[in-house]
Design a protein around this motif. Structure first.
Motif: not given
Length: 154
Positions: A74, A47, A80-81, A27-30, A59, A33, A57, A78
């Motif tokens: 965040h 989801s 997430r890739k 997962l690409v996270l901030k 969702h 997150e 992605w 949103r």
């Protein structure tokens, strides 16, 4: 055995879908997150995953705001890739185009300190399939109960 800490599980997915294959995706996270995930503040209930322009992605996965976060917090839902190999993405594209197959997230966990998502290629169940699964589970439960009672008598 891998160091695996499960954050959240999508139990309803196994009830609503027949799982055919599973994949592990990063997962690409901030930063906030990741901290919320470590605190267990995530929900996979509504989801779904989608492949757009050769990228996967996720969702509608809800990750709550980090309590000690600031203005850099965040957006909770949103997109997430997902990190998958190009070969895996191409394989998924081919299988999704078959009738009735979809990508369903099953669980989020940390493996060796990295956030991972278990993604399933699944087919939706009909109502009679769900009823059959419930009947099979009840039958197994009754058999186990009878076996335990028989063991107590011996």
């Amino acid at each position: 055995m891998a160091d695996k800490k499960i954050v959240t599980d999508n139990r309803k997915a196994r009830h609503d879908y027949a799982i055919e294959e599973t994949y592990e995706a990063g997962l690409v996270l901030k930063g906030t997150e990741v901290k919320s995930l470590r605190a267990g503040k995530a929900n996979l209930r509504d989801s779904f995953a989608r492949i757009d322009k050769g990228e996967a992605w996720l969702h509608n996965m809800h990750i709550s705001h980090y309590e000690q976060g600031n203005i850099n917090n965040h957006d909770p839902t949103r997109p997430r890739k997902l990190l998958l190999n190009k070969a895996e993405i191409n394989k998924l594209i081919g299988k999704i185009q078959q009738k009735g197959l979809t990508l369903v997230p099953l669980k989020v966990y940390f493996k060796y300190g990295r956030a991972k998502l278990e993604l399933a290629l699944a087919r939706g169940k009909k109502l009679h399939d769900k009823r059959r699964d419930i009947a099979d589970r009840d039958a197994k439960r009754e058999i186990a109960k009878a076996f335990r009672e028989k063991q107590k008598m011996v």
